[in-house]
Write a protein that holds these residues in place. Sequence first.
Motif, PDB file in Angstrom:
ATOM      1  N   ASN A 176      -0.381   4.280 -18.661  1.00 21.64           N
ATOM      2  CA  ASN A 176       0.067   4.879 -17.418  1.00 21.64           C
ATOM      3  C   ASN A 176      -1.048   5.029 -16.393  1.00 21.64           C
ATOM      4  O   ASN A 176      -0.820   5.495 -15.299  1.00 21.64           O
ATOM      5  N   ARG A 221      -7.487  -3.665  -6.069  1.00 28.41           N
ATOM      6  CA  ARG A 221      -7.780  -2.724  -5.000  1.00 28.41           C
ATOM      7  C   ARG A 221      -9.127  -3.036  -4.371  1.00 28.41           C
ATOM      8  O   ARG A 221     -10.078  -3.389  -5.055  1.00 28.41           O
ATOM      9  N   GLU A 270       4.684   8.112   2.713  1.00 30.62           N
ATOM     10  CA  GLU A 270       3.849   7.431   1.740  1.00 30.62           C
ATOM     11  C   GLU A 270       4.540   7.395   0.379  1.00 30.62           C
ATOM     12  O   GLU A 270       5.282   8.305   0.030  1.00 30.62           O
ATOM     13  N   VAL A 271       4.277   6.320  -0.356  1.00 31.90           N
ATOM     14  CA  VAL A 271       4.825   6.141  -1.702  1.00 31.90           C
ATOM     15  C   VAL A 271       3.660   5.936  -2.666  1.00 31.90           C
ATOM     16  O   VAL A 271       2.530   5.736  -2.244  1.00 31.90           O
ATOM     17  N   ASP A 272       3.940   5.993  -3.946  1.00 34.37           N
ATOM     18  CA  ASP A 272       2.934   5.660  -4.954  1.00 34.37           C
ATOM     19  C   ASP A 272       3.076   4.172  -5.244  1.00 34.37           C
ATOM     20  O   ASP A 272       3.899   3.754  -6.057  1.00 34.37           O
ATOM     21  N   SER A 273       2.288   3.363  -4.561  1.00 33.88           N
ATOM     22  CA  SER A 273       2.426   1.912  -4.664  1.00 33.88           C
ATOM     23  C   SER A 273       2.129   1.397  -6.069  1.00 33.88           C
ATOM     24  O   SER A 273       2.575   0.315  -6.444  1.00 33.88           O
ATOM     25  N   GLN A 274       1.399   2.154  -6.873  1.00 29.90           N
ATOM     26  CA  GLN A 274       1.089   1.725  -8.237  1.00 29.90           C
ATOM     27  C   GLN A 274       2.336   1.685  -9.116  1.00 29.90           C
ATOM     28  O   GLN A 274       2.380   0.947 -10.099  1.00 29.90           O
ATOM     29  N   LEU A 275       3.355   2.456  -8.769  1.00 31.04           N
ATOM     30  CA  LEU A 275       4.593   2.451  -9.562  1.00 31.04           C
ATOM     31  C   LEU A 275       5.261   1.089  -9.547  1.00 31.04           C
ATOM     32  O   LEU A 275       5.886   0.686 -10.533  1.00 31.04           O
ATOM     33  N   PRO A 296      -3.549   4.170 -13.442  1.00 31.62           N
ATOM     34  CA  PRO A 296      -3.365   3.257 -12.315  1.00 31.62           C
ATOM     35  C   PRO A 296      -4.191   1.994 -12.473  1.00 31.62           C
ATOM     36  O   PRO A 296      -5.265   2.009 -13.067  1.00 31.62           O
ATOM     37  N   SER A 303       0.865  -1.175   0.000  1.00 34.44           N
ATOM     38  CA  SER A 303       0.000   0.000   0.000  1.00 34.44           C
ATOM     39  C   SER A 303       0.902   1.225   0.000  1.00 34.44           C
ATOM     40  O   SER A 303       2.123   1.112   0.084  1.00 34.44           O
ATOM     41  N   ASP A 304       0.300   2.394  -0.070  1.00 34.78           N
ATOM     42  CA  ASP A 304       1.094   3.618  -0.054  1.00 34.78           C
ATOM     43  C   ASP A 304       1.815   3.806   1.281  1.00 34.78           C
ATOM     44  O   ASP A 304       2.843   4.447   1.343  1.00 34.78           O
ATOM     45  N   ILE A 360      10.260   2.445  -7.339  1.00 34.55           N
ATOM     46  CA  ILE A 360       9.985   3.371  -6.233  1.00 34.55           C
ATOM     47  C   ILE A 360      11.278   3.855  -5.616  1.00 34.55           C
ATOM     48  O   ILE A 360      11.436   5.023  -5.323  1.00 34.55           O
TER      49      ILE A 360
END
Length: 125
Positions: A105, A112, A84-89, A107, A37-38, A62
């Motif tokens: 690109n 989810r 937090e990170v962009d977990s989709q990357l 998401p 997750s983020d 990431i």
Amino acid sequence: MTGLETRSVSRDSLFLLANVRIEQQSETHRARVRNLSDGGMMGEGAMPVKRGNRVTVELRNIGTIGGTVAWVQDQRFGIAFDEEVDSQLARKPAFESSNDDNHLNAPSYAHRAPPQLDPGSLRKV
């Protein structure tokens, strides 16, 4: 297991590898990322982690993220990220260029959880 979801952040179920280094140790361990997750991840691997350990995690697309081990059960463990990170990357291929079409690109919502419903918005039948 109850039907009540207590998590406030949705997470993606996936399978990828990450490099994990426990603070004050020089050895880097390979871990399987089971959920991401983020705000954190669930990993799996034969690593000497304990709840409260500070770690750094290197994830594809990431980069390196600091975090704290939140729980450990057998060979599985949870890490709460410092930021937090962009977990989709992490879902994108490592070689994907930024010149791809916009639809590539977008998401991925394939794994989810749906957003929680407001009980007041539901109609009674």
